[in-house]
Design a protein around this motif. Structure first.
Motif, PDB file in Angstrom:
ATOM      1  N   SER A   1      42.548  18.095  16.221  1.00 35.20           N
ATOM      2  CA  SER A   1      41.481  18.222  17.214  1.00 35.20           C
ATOM      3  C   SER A   1      40.966  16.865  17.670  1.00 35.20           C
ATOM      4  CB  SER A   1      40.324  19.041  16.633  1.00 35.20           C
ATOM      5  OG  SER A   1      40.731  20.357  16.317  1.00 35.20           O
ATOM      6  N   ILE A   2      40.433  16.833  18.889  1.00 35.68           N
ATOM      7  CA  ILE A   2      39.842  15.630  19.462  1.00 35.68           C
ATOM      8  C   ILE A   2      38.406  15.940  19.861  1.00 35.68           C
ATOM      9  CG2 ILE A   2      40.009  13.848  21.236  1.00 35.68           C
ATOM     10  CD1 ILE A   2      42.978  14.549  21.529  1.00 35.68           C
ATOM     11  N   ILE A   3      37.495  15.049  19.496  1.00 39.16           N
ATOM     12  CA  ILE A   3      36.076  15.193  19.856  1.00 39.16           C
ATOM     13  C   ILE A   3      35.717  14.114  20.870  1.00 39.16           C
ATOM     14  CG2 ILE A   3      33.709  15.309  18.996  1.00 39.16           C
ATOM     15  CD1 ILE A   3      34.825  15.769  16.204  1.00 39.16           C
ATOM     16  N   TYR A   4      35.019  14.514  21.928  1.00 37.94           N
ATOM     17  CA  TYR A   4      34.478  13.586  22.919  1.00 37.94           C
ATOM     18  C   TYR A   4      32.960  13.646  22.791  1.00 37.94           C
ATOM     19  CZ  TYR A   4      39.143  14.825  24.534  1.00 37.94           C
ATOM     20  OH  TYR A   4      40.489  15.103  24.594  1.00 37.94           O
ATOM     21  N   MET A   5      32.325  12.501  22.575  1.00 36.80           N
ATOM     22  CA  MET A   5      30.903  12.497  22.247  1.00 36.80           C
ATOM     23  C   MET A   5      30.105  11.600  23.182  1.00 36.80           C
ATOM     24  SD  MET A   5      30.948  12.352  18.055  1.00 36.80           S
ATOM     25  CE  MET A   5      31.679  10.711  17.946  1.00 36.80           C
ATOM     26  N   GLY A   6      28.974  12.118  23.652  1.00 31.72           N
ATOM     27  CA  GLY A   6      27.946  11.326  24.286  1.00 31.72           C
ATOM     28  C   GLY A   6      26.762  11.263  23.337  1.00 31.72           C
ATOM     29  N   LEU A   7      26.552  10.112  22.719  1.00 31.30           N
ATOM     30  CA  LEU A   7      25.536   9.974  21.682  1.00 31.30           C
ATOM     31  C   LEU A   7      24.248   9.392  22.256  1.00 31.30           C
ATOM     32  CD1 LEU A   7      27.798   8.505  18.838  1.00 31.30           C
ATOM     33  CD2 LEU A   7      27.131  10.893  19.196  1.00 31.30           C
ATOM     34  N   SER A   8      23.121   9.941  21.847  1.00 27.12           N
ATOM     35  CA  SER A   8      21.808   9.469  22.302  1.00 27.12           C
ATOM     36  C   SER A   8      21.128   8.644  21.215  1.00 27.12           C
ATOM     37  CB  SER A   8      20.917  10.656  22.670  1.00 27.12           C
ATOM     38  OG  SER A   8      21.388  11.317  23.816  1.00 27.12           O
ATOM     39  N   GLY A   9      20.057   7.988  21.601  1.00 30.46           N
ATOM     40  CA  GLY A   9      19.220   7.295  20.621  1.00 30.46           C
ATOM     41  C   GLY A   9      19.834   6.044  20.023  1.00 30.46           C
ATOM     42  N   GLU A  10      20.882   5.515  20.630  1.00 27.60           N
ATOM     43  CA  GLU A  10      21.523   4.319  20.066  1.00 27.60           C
ATOM     44  C   GLU A  10      20.588   3.121  20.104  1.00 27.60           C
ATOM     45  OE1 GLU A  10      24.014   0.613  20.103  1.00 27.60           O
ATOM     46  OE2 GLU A  10      22.816   1.423  21.754  1.00 27.60           O
ATOM     47  N   GLU A  11      19.944   2.917  21.247  1.00 28.93           N
ATOM     48  CA  GLU A  11      19.074   1.756  21.396  1.00 28.93           C
ATOM     49  C   GLU A  11      17.794   1.872  20.567  1.00 28.93           C
ATOM     50  OE1 GLU A  11      20.264  -0.703  22.711  1.00 28.93           O
ATOM     51  OE2 GLU A  11      21.512  -0.219  24.442  1.00 28.93           O
ATOM     52  N   GLN A  12      17.491   3.059  20.100  1.00 32.79           N
ATOM     53  CA  GLN A  12      16.259   3.264  19.334  1.00 32.79           C
ATOM     54  C   GLN A  12      16.500   3.266  17.825  1.00 32.79           C
ATOM     55  OE1 GLN A  12      15.221   2.740  22.552  1.00 32.79           O
ATOM     56  NE2 GLN A  12      13.344   3.400  21.539  1.00 32.79           N
ATOM     57  N   GLY A  13      17.780   3.122  17.408  1.00 37.88           N
ATOM     58  CA  GLY A  13      18.045   3.080  15.976  1.00 37.88           C
ATOM     59  C   GLY A  13      19.265   3.853  15.522  1.00 37.88           C
ATOM     60  N   LEU A  14      20.242   4.047  16.414  1.00 35.87           N
ATOM     61  CA  LEU A  14      21.506   4.726  16.078  1.00 35.87           C
ATOM     62  C   LEU A  14      21.284   6.165  15.623  1.00 35.87           C
ATOM     63  CD1 LEU A  14      23.185   1.808  14.037  1.00 35.87           C
ATOM     64  CD2 LEU A  14      23.257   2.204  16.516  1.00 35.87           C
ATOM     65  N   PHE A  15      20.277   6.812  16.175  1.00 36.95           N
ATOM     66  CA  PHE A  15      19.912   8.152  15.701  1.00 36.95           C
ATOM     67  C   PHE A  15      20.934   9.217  16.081  1.00 36.95           C
ATOM     68  CE2 PHE A  15      15.668   6.138  15.546  1.00 36.95           C
ATOM     69  CZ  PHE A  15      15.346   6.445  14.232  1.00 36.95           C
ATOM     70  N   GLY A  16      21.480   9.145  17.296  1.00 35.12           N
ATOM     71  CA  GLY A  16      22.440  10.152  17.702  1.00 35.12           C
ATOM     72  C   GLY A  16      23.647  10.187  16.792  1.00 35.12           C
ATOM     73  N   GLY A  17      24.145   9.013  16.442  1.00 39.57           N
ATOM     74  CA  GLY A  17      25.279   8.945  15.532  1.00 39.57           C
ATOM     75  C   GLY A  17      24.960   9.497  14.159  1.00 39.57           C
ATOM     76  N   GLN A  18      23.769   9.186  13.679  1.00 44.87           N
ATOM     77  CA  GLN A  18      23.355   9.722  12.381  1.00 44.87           C
ATOM     78  C   GLN A  18      23.327  11.247  12.396  1.00 44.87           C
ATOM     79  OE1 GLN A  18      19.639   7.924  11.057  1.00 44.87           O
ATOM     80  NE2 GLN A  18      20.257   5.946  11.874  1.00 44.87           N
ATOM     81  N   ILE A  19      22.783  11.800  13.465  1.00 47.92           N
ATOM     82  CA  ILE A  19      22.644  13.263  13.558  1.00 47.92           C
ATOM     83  C   ILE A  19      24.009  13.932  13.667  1.00 47.92           C
ATOM     84  CG2 ILE A  19      21.736  15.129  15.003  1.00 47.92           C
ATOM     85  CD1 ILE A  19      19.433  13.078  15.754  1.00 47.92           C
ATOM     86  N   VAL A  20      24.890  13.383  14.500  1.00 52.27           N
ATOM     87  CA  VAL A  20      26.216  13.981  14.667  1.00 52.27           C
ATOM     88  C   VAL A  20      27.060  13.803  13.409  1.00 52.27           C
ATOM     89  CG1 VAL A  20      28.356  13.916  15.995  1.00 52.27           C
ATOM     90  CG2 VAL A  20      26.159  13.771  17.175  1.00 52.27           C
ATOM     91  N   ALA A  21      26.949  12.646  12.748  1.00 55.05           N
ATOM     92  CA  ALA A  21      27.685  12.435  11.497  1.00 55.05           C
ATOM     93  C   ALA A  21      27.269  13.458  10.446  1.00 55.05           C
ATOM     94  CB  ALA A  21      27.465  11.013  10.988  1.00 55.05           C
ATOM     95  N   GLN A  22      25.959  13.719  10.358  1.00 57.06           N
ATOM     96  CA  GLN A  22      25.492  14.716   9.403  1.00 57.06           C
ATOM     97  C   GLN A  22      25.965  16.113   9.785  1.00 57.06           C
ATOM     98  OE1 GLN A  22      23.848  13.972   6.443  1.00 57.06           O
ATOM     99  NE2 GLN A  22      24.450  16.099   6.061  1.00 57.06           N
ATOM    100  N   HIS A  23      25.999  16.386  11.085  1.00 54.27           N
ATOM    101  CA  HIS A  23      26.506  17.677  11.559  1.00 54.27           C
ATOM    102  C   HIS A  23      27.972  17.846  11.156  1.00 54.27           C
ATOM    103  CE1 HIS A  23      26.643  21.146  14.346  1.00 54.27           C
ATOM    104  NE2 HIS A  23      27.871  20.730  14.633  1.00 54.27           N
ATOM    105  N   ALA A  24      28.746  16.774  11.268  1.00 56.42           N
ATOM    106  CA  ALA A  24      30.159  16.836  10.874  1.00 56.42           C
ATOM    107  C   ALA A  24      30.294  17.137   9.391  1.00 56.42           C
ATOM    108  CB  ALA A  24      30.851  15.518  11.215  1.00 56.42           C
ATOM    109  N   LEU A  25      29.477  16.498   8.568  1.00 56.69           N
ATOM    110  CA  LEU A  25      29.530  16.757   7.128  1.00 56.69           C
ATOM    111  C   LEU A  25      29.099  18.190   6.816  1.00 56.69           C
ATOM    112  CD1 LEU A  25      28.022  13.474   5.613  1.00 56.69           C
ATOM    113  CD2 LEU A  25      30.429  14.055   5.956  1.00 56.69           C
ATOM    114  N   ASP A  26      28.021  18.615   7.464  1.00 53.17           N
ATOM    115  CA  ASP A  26      27.506  19.961   7.191  1.00 53.17           C
ATOM    116  C   ASP A  26      28.511  21.052   7.558  1.00 53.17           C
ATOM    117  OD1 ASP A  26      25.155  18.801   6.340  1.00 53.17           O
ATOM    118  OD2 ASP A  26      24.057  19.190   8.198  1.00 53.17           O
TER     119      ASP A  26
END
Length: 446
Positions: free
Chosen positions: A164-189
């Motif tokens: 599978s291939i995932i295409y991501m538009g991540l938010s909150g990068e400039e405010q502290g990498l929050f979008g990546g943190q949230i999506v990474a946790q979603h992937a683990l969950d």
């Protein structure tokens, strides 16, 4: 191990003709149109308007969602498009704010829970990181990366892959990498087996503040050792090597080889750092939870065009405006992502449980675990790689067939680094997997 004539005839091809076709399909004009559309929202700051249909991050993410849905409609519903969000506060988010990322998944045919991903950032900012009101076009940082991810979905969704291939538009990068943190946790969950995240942050500028104009190189940043390494794993690495052979670092080497094979007039500069000196990007939250990831970006940055209010001072122009983006360069870096995603997704399951032996003997022995079942239906066999310990790239390789061990006759284990890749019947390879916990991409039990 000696090859028989039959084995020699069964060696998979070294290049994939499809990947050359994918490069031709990438459009600078489509990327330009998407960057201009993202700029048209005025600001995409994480604290900006979420209700307007024409301005602010809410309108931007809804447009990105709709673009992925259009792409999915064109391929018969091949993309699963979703929002992944959470409410956060932080130094740059003083009030609880919902950080919403857009994720589109193209499911694999035989190994759908194995993923590779490309990301761009939705949000933008000006000089004040809390200013969600003023115009913040973010044309290069990071409409270029976001447009690249959309274009990758357009190109790759026309084809089918094993994984599978995932295409991501991540938010909150400039405010502290929050979008990546949230999506990474979603992937683990959700137990996603994510093998690689290609984070694209600024892929459109060719003229640096250093006075250099260059559209023929790109940088790939990668961590040298895994962020989640345990003290015991660090002890093993100290005596076995692997300081520059994390999964992320071998993804960088893989991308470097893809540029050499498939992208005309583009050379990759592998930078042996997690990110730029003292700075951060959206691959880092994935690394922090053990998901391999790298940052792909331009080589020469222009700091007057990053995180700046739009203005002219003493004849010097500031601001991340559309005039600072070279669309053909963004096309080349997008194509680099596409051929890397395509080959990793087309490859068989990554080698697991890779081990190396050979102390006080004349030959090194490498072994790995072979998958079974539908996941392995495209597996042709394995290729071993080796290099001198001070070489930055794998220099030697040999296809050894559908086996689970190989002996490097008269190669003393002390003098070389070794690795292994899985090879598909069409020739698609995984990145090199380095032995032991240092290079572990994760096993089939995930």
């Amino acid at each position: 191990m000696a090859f028989t004539t039959a084995q020699a005839a069964d060696v998979p091809p070294q290049e994939l003709p499809l990947l050359h076709e994918l490069v031709k399909d990438v459009s600078a004009e489509r990327i330009e149109a998407d960057i201009r559309k993202l700029v048209s929202f005025g600001t995409r700051h994480s604290l900006s308007d979420t209700k307007s249909e024409t301005r602010g991050i809410g309108a931007a993410r809804r447009w990105i969602f709709s673009e992925f849905e259009k792409i999915s409609a064109d391929c018969g519903g091949c993309l699963e498009v979703m929002y992944v969000s959470d409410t956060v506060t932080g130094n740059r988010i003083p009030e609880p704010t919902e950080i919403v990322s857009v994720v589109a998944i193209q499911r694999g045919e035989s190994d759908p829970n194995r993923y590779v991903a490309m990301s761009g950032d939705i949000d933008s900012r000006v000089s004040d990181p809390l200013n969600g009101i003023d115009d913040s076009p973010g044309a290069n940082d990071n409409a270029s990366g976001m447009a690249g991810a959309i274009e990758a979905a357009r190109v790759l969704s026309k084809h089918k892959f094993a994984g599978s291939i995932i295409y991501m538009g991540l938010s909150g990068e400039e405010q502290g990498l929050f979008g990546g943190q949230i999506v990474a946790q979603h992937a683990l969950d959700n137990n996603w087996r994510v093998k690689a995240v290609l984070n694209n942050d600024m892929i459109g500028n060719i003229t640096g503040i250093n006075g250099v104009t260059n559209n023929t190189t790109a940088r790939v940043f990668s961590e040298g050792t895994r962020d989640v390494e345990t003290p015991e794993e660090a002890r093993i690495r100290r005596f076995s090597g692997g300081e520059v052979d994390s999964p992320s670092r071998n993804i960088a080497r893989f991308i470097d080889r893809q540029a050499d094979k498939y992208i005309p007039n583009l050379d990759v500069m592998m930078v042996y750092r997690l990110d730029r000196f003292g700075r951060g990007g959206h691959h880092r939250p994935f690394n922090a939870v053990g998901i391999p990831g790298v940052r792909i970006m331009e080589t020469n940055e222009h700091y007057d065009r990053q995180h700046q209010d739009i203005r002219v001072e003493d004849g010097r122009e500031y601001g991340d405006v559309i005039e600072g983006v070279d669309f053909d360069y963004a096309r080349k870096l997008t194509a680099l992502n596409i051929v890397s995603l395509a080959e990793m997704a087309a490859a068989p399951p990554f080698p697991a449980e890779v081990e190396l032996k050979g102390a006080v003997r004349a030959s090194a022995v490498i072994s790995w675990k072979r998958p079974t079942g539908k996941e392995a239906e495209n597996l042709a066999g394995y290729k071993v790689y080796w290099r001198l310990t001070d070489a930055n790239q794998w220099t030697h390789s040999k296809f050894v067939g559908d086996v689970e061990t190989y002996t490097f006759e008269n190669l003393v284990v002390d003098n070389y680094y070794f690795g292994v890749v899985a090879v598909a019947k069409d020739g698609a390879e995984t990145p090199v997997v380095f032995p032991g916990p240092m290079g572990n991409f994760g096993g089939y039990e995930e």
